[in-house]
Design a protein around this motif. Structure first.
Motif, PDB file in Angstrom:
ATOM      1  N   GLN A  78      56.921  23.464  44.398  1.00  0.00           N
ATOM      2  CA  GLN A  78      56.634  23.107  43.254  1.00  0.00           C
ATOM      3  C   GLN A  78      55.154  23.311  42.778  1.00  0.00           C
ATOM      4  OE1 GLN A  78      58.879  22.083  40.745  1.00  0.00           O
ATOM      5  NE2 GLN A  78      57.274  22.386  39.606  1.00  0.00           N
ATOM      6  N   MET A  79      54.102  23.077  43.739  1.00  0.00           N
ATOM      7  CA  MET A  79      52.768  23.362  43.481  1.00  0.00           C
ATOM      8  C   MET A  79      52.710  24.876  43.147  1.00  0.00           C
ATOM      9  SD  MET A  79      50.752  21.267  46.344  1.00  0.00           S
ATOM     10  CE  MET A  79      49.469  21.932  46.415  1.00  0.00           C
ATOM     11  N   LEU A  80      53.255  25.723  44.044  1.00  0.00           N
ATOM     12  CA  LEU A  80      53.228  27.072  43.796  1.00  0.00           C
ATOM     13  C   LEU A  80      53.772  27.471  42.392  1.00  0.00           C
ATOM     14  CD1 LEU A  80      53.343  29.913  46.186  1.00  0.00           C
ATOM     15  CD2 LEU A  80      55.387  30.074  44.590  1.00  0.00           C
ATOM     16  N   ILE A  81      54.718  27.203  42.037  1.00  0.00           N
ATOM     17  CA  ILE A  81      55.267  27.518  40.772  1.00  0.00           C
ATOM     18  C   ILE A  81      54.341  26.799  39.520  1.00  0.00           C
ATOM     19  CG2 ILE A  81      57.276  26.722  38.896  1.00  0.00           C
ATOM     20  CD1 ILE A  81      58.134  28.787  41.443  1.00  0.00           C
ATOM     21  N   THR A  82      53.667  25.805  39.844  1.00  0.00           N
ATOM     22  CA  THR A  82      52.922  25.339  38.673  1.00  0.00           C
ATOM     23  C   THR A  82      51.445  25.891  38.522  1.00  0.00           C
ATOM     24  OG1 THR A  82      52.000  23.614  40.197  1.00  0.00           O
ATOM     25  CG2 THR A  82      53.856  23.012  38.516  1.00  0.00           C
ATOM     26  N   LYS A  83      51.254  26.668  39.825  1.00  0.00           N
ATOM     27  CA  LYS A  83      49.758  27.218  39.761  1.00  0.00           C
ATOM     28  C   LYS A  83      50.003  28.649  39.311  1.00  0.00           C
ATOM     29  CE  LYS A  83      45.837  27.072  42.693  1.00  0.00           C
ATOM     30  NZ  LYS A  83      45.167  25.962  43.323  1.00  0.00           N
ATOM     31  N   LEU A  84      51.154  29.291  39.459  1.00  0.00           N
ATOM     32  CA  LEU A  84      51.207  30.793  39.260  1.00  0.00           C
ATOM     33  C   LEU A  84      50.773  31.285  38.014  1.00  0.00           C
ATOM     34  CD1 LEU A  84      54.962  31.645  40.588  1.00  0.00           C
ATOM     35  CD2 LEU A  84      52.606  32.883  40.983  1.00  0.00           C
ATOM     36  N   PRO A  85      50.788  30.700  36.927  1.00  0.00           N
ATOM     37  CA  PRO A  85      50.126  31.335  35.428  1.00  0.00           C
ATOM     38  C   PRO A  85      48.766  31.334  35.538  1.00  0.00           C
ATOM     39  CG  PRO A  85      52.085  29.592  35.243  1.00  0.00           C
ATOM     40  CD  PRO A  85      51.602  29.440  36.544  1.00  0.00           C
ATOM     41  N   THR A  86      48.021  30.408  36.008  1.00  0.00           N
ATOM     42  CA  THR A  86      46.649  30.493  36.229  1.00  0.00           C
ATOM     43  C   THR A  86      46.060  31.545  37.205  1.00  0.00           C
ATOM     44  OG1 THR A  86      46.581  28.637  37.865  1.00  0.00           O
ATOM     45  CG2 THR A  86      46.310  28.026  35.648  1.00  0.00           C
ATOM     46  N   VAL A  87      46.956  31.742  38.203  1.00  0.00           N
ATOM     47  CA  VAL A  87      46.473  32.947  39.160  1.00  0.00           C
ATOM     48  C   VAL A  87      46.722  34.144  38.453  1.00  0.00           C
ATOM     49  CG1 VAL A  87      46.994  34.001  41.320  1.00  0.00           C
ATOM     50  CG2 VAL A  87      46.947  31.507  41.048  1.00  0.00           C
ATOM     51  N   GLY A  88      47.792  34.258  37.713  1.00  0.00           N
ATOM     52  CA  GLY A  88      48.060  35.574  37.055  1.00  0.00           C
ATOM     53  C   GLY A  88      47.034  36.011  36.291  1.00  0.00           C
ATOM     54  N   GLU A  89      46.154  34.919  35.454  1.00  0.00           N
ATOM     55  CA  GLU A  89      45.458  35.325  34.476  1.00  0.00           C
ATOM     56  C   GLU A  89      44.317  35.653  35.055  1.00  0.00           C
ATOM     57  OE1 GLU A  89      45.243  31.479  32.013  1.00  0.00           O
ATOM     58  OE2 GLU A  89      47.425  31.989  31.152  1.00  0.00           O
ATOM     59  N   ARG A  90      43.811  34.889  36.142  1.00  0.00           N
ATOM     60  CA  ARG A  90      42.615  35.219  36.728  1.00  0.00           C
ATOM     61  C   ARG A  90      42.658  36.590  37.644  1.00  0.00           C
ATOM     62  NH1 ARG A  90      41.548  32.501  42.486  1.00  0.00           N
ATOM     63  NH2 ARG A  90      43.562  33.174  42.300  1.00  0.00           N
ATOM     64  N   LEU A  91      43.874  37.049  38.161  1.00  0.00           N
ATOM     65  CA  LEU A  91      43.952  38.064  38.899  1.00  0.00           C
ATOM     66  C   LEU A  91      43.970  39.309  37.673  1.00  0.00           C
ATOM     67  CD1 LEU A  91      46.208  38.007  41.789  1.00  0.00           C
ATOM     68  CD2 LEU A  91      44.068  38.556  41.798  1.00  0.00           C
ATOM     69  N   PHE A  92      44.860  39.256  36.547  1.00  0.00           N
ATOM     70  CA  PHE A  92      44.826  40.252  35.783  1.00  0.00           C
ATOM     71  C   PHE A  92      44.407  39.818  34.272  1.00  0.00           C
ATOM     72  CE2 PHE A  92      48.437  40.310  38.640  1.00  0.00           C
ATOM     73  CZ  PHE A  92      48.062  41.263  39.592  1.00  0.00           C
TER      74      PHE A  92
END
Length: 151
Positions: free
Chosen positions: A123-137
């Motif tokens: 659940q932590m992974l799912i909630t954090k995914l959008p912010t990581v995508g924005e930071r990486l790309f």
């Protein structure tokens, strides 16, 4: 002792001496270079920054190189597993998010992670995914927004 073996022994000794002399000469030349220490410190500092950067270790230019992306993906999965084993959940989730973000088939990876990770960690992974995508790309997010404006 035969002449051939004595000659080979002398030749090996001369070659070894020349090699050692070569190493000493260039080591002295390198150490006397006024910029050597600066370059060495700068190289170590750059290496440390790259090592500590995590997701920043993958540059935008590397995204076009499948080998670099694969290396980054495997590194992030491995780091995520190591942090999980040590009980550092947040760091593990961060690295696993990076892996999912660069994965070619993220839905399949997420299915595997859902089966293997505890529910709270997933659940932590799912909630954090959008912010990581924005930071990486960040550039891809801007291009997607620009594409949406055109239509």
């Amino acid at each position: 002792m035969t002449t051939f073996s004595r000659t080979a022994l002398v030749l090996a000794g001369i070659c070894g001496s020349l090699f050692v002399g070569y190493c000493i000469y260039f080591d002295r030349k390198r150490r006397n270079d006024p910029d050597f220490k600066k370059k060495l410190k700068e190289k170590r500092k750059q290496k440390k920054v790259t090592k500590n950067s995590g997701a920043d270790g993958l540059r935008a230019s590397d995204l076009k190189d499948p080998e670099s992306v694969q290396r980054f993906f495997l590194q992030e999965v491995q780091l995520g597993e190591e942090y999980l084993a040590m009980g550092q959940i947040e760091e593990a989730v961060e690295h696993l998010c990076n892996a999912v973000a660069v994965c070619g088939q993220p839905s399949q990876l997420l299915q595997v992670l859902q089966q293997t990770l505890p529910p709270n960690v997933f659940q932590m992974l799912i909630t954090k995914l959008p912010t990581v995508g924005e930071r990486l790309f960040p550039q891809s997010q801007a291009s997607v927004a620009a594409d949406e404006d055109v239509e």
